[in-house]
Write an enzyme that holds these catalytic residues in place. Structure first.
Site, PDB file in Angstrom:
ATOM      1  N   ALA A  53       0.673  -1.474   0.082  1.00 20.92           N
ATOM      2  CA  ALA A  53      -0.027   0.283  -0.169  1.00 20.92           C
ATOM      3  C   ALA A  53       0.861   1.054  -0.237  1.00 20.92           C
ATOM      4  CB  ALA A  53      -0.823   0.033   0.962  1.00 20.92           C
ATOM      5  N   ASP A  54       0.585   2.102  -0.808  1.00 27.33           N
ATOM      6  CA  ASP A  54       0.807   3.714  -0.745  1.00 27.33           C
ATOM      7  C   ASP A  54      -0.574   4.331  -0.558  1.00 27.33           C
ATOM      8  OD1 ASP A  54       3.382   5.123  -0.137  1.00 27.33           O
ATOM      9  OD2 ASP A  54       1.526   6.398  -2.594  1.00 27.33           O
ATOM     10  N   THR A  55       0.463   5.259   0.656  1.00 23.41           N
ATOM     11  CA  THR A  55      -1.038   6.871   1.061  1.00 23.41           C
ATOM     12  C   THR A  55      -0.563   7.989   0.545  1.00 23.41           C
ATOM     13  OG1 THR A  55      -1.946   5.087   2.697  1.00 23.41           O
ATOM     14  CG2 THR A  55      -1.687   8.056   3.049  1.00 23.41           C
TER      15      THR A  55
END
Length: 189
Positions: A72-74
């Site tokens: 994931a990447d935010t």
């Protein structure tokens, strides 16, 4: 209840993602690899989050043979500007000053990868900050650790409790992992 057909690997050092996955009653192992998080110019915020998430998943080719890898990447987008993780106290202060009294968007890209199959999605949450004082910003930076958080803040921290007026979308997305969409994606994968 989701039945895990493969061992799960969470490829993230984020303690919040680890806590969220554990709270979903999923068994998983944490594995980390350094990945360059740069991205091509001209991408929209959602595209950036998914691009980096997929880039992270591509680093786990061997692990994907027998396991399902979750990456994931935010990112935080403020008036078209991407606010990543602050490098230092000054950058954290600048980010929080920008967010004070305004609305911003939080995008998380998530990738599920097993063997040669990869599926990715993103979630978007709008976050509305009330105006915060310089003293409140200094207190937060001094007493909490904003340096590993996109936009320089954690919604689950003190600043989130006193400054976030409302959100439109997923709370867990702002923490770094949209659990509702993840659960659905895992069930269909």
């Amino acid at each position: 209840m989701y039945q895990q057909p493969y061992p799960l690997i969470l490829a993230s050092k984020s303690p919040r993602r680890q806590e969220l996955l554990a709270a979903m009653d999923l068994e998983f192992q944490v594995l980390l690899k350094e990945v360059d998080e740069s991205y091509p110019e001209g991408l929209e915020p959602a595209q950036i989050a998914v691009y980096i998430s997929e880039k992270k998943a591509m680093a786990f080719v061997e692990e994907r043979i027998n396991s399902l890898v979750i990456t994931a990447d935010t990112i935080v987008s403020y008036q078209g500007e991407i606010l990543g993780k602050p490098a230092d106290k000054n950058q954290a202060r600048e980010m929080l000053q920008k967010l004070s009294g305004t609305k911003h968007e939080v995008y998380t890209g998530v990738s599920l990868a097993h063997g040669s199959k990869m599926e990715s999605f993103f979630d978007l949450t709008e976050v509305f900050f009330k105006t915060v004082t310089e003293g409140q910003i200094e207190h937060y930076i001094t007493q909490y650790n904003p340096y590993d958080k996109a936009g320089g803040y954690g919604i689950q921290d003190w600043i989130g409790f006193i400054a976030v007026e409302k959100i439109i979308g997923s709370y867990t997305n702002v923490m770094g992992l949209p659990t509702e969409k993840l659960y659905t994606a895992l069930s269909k994968f």
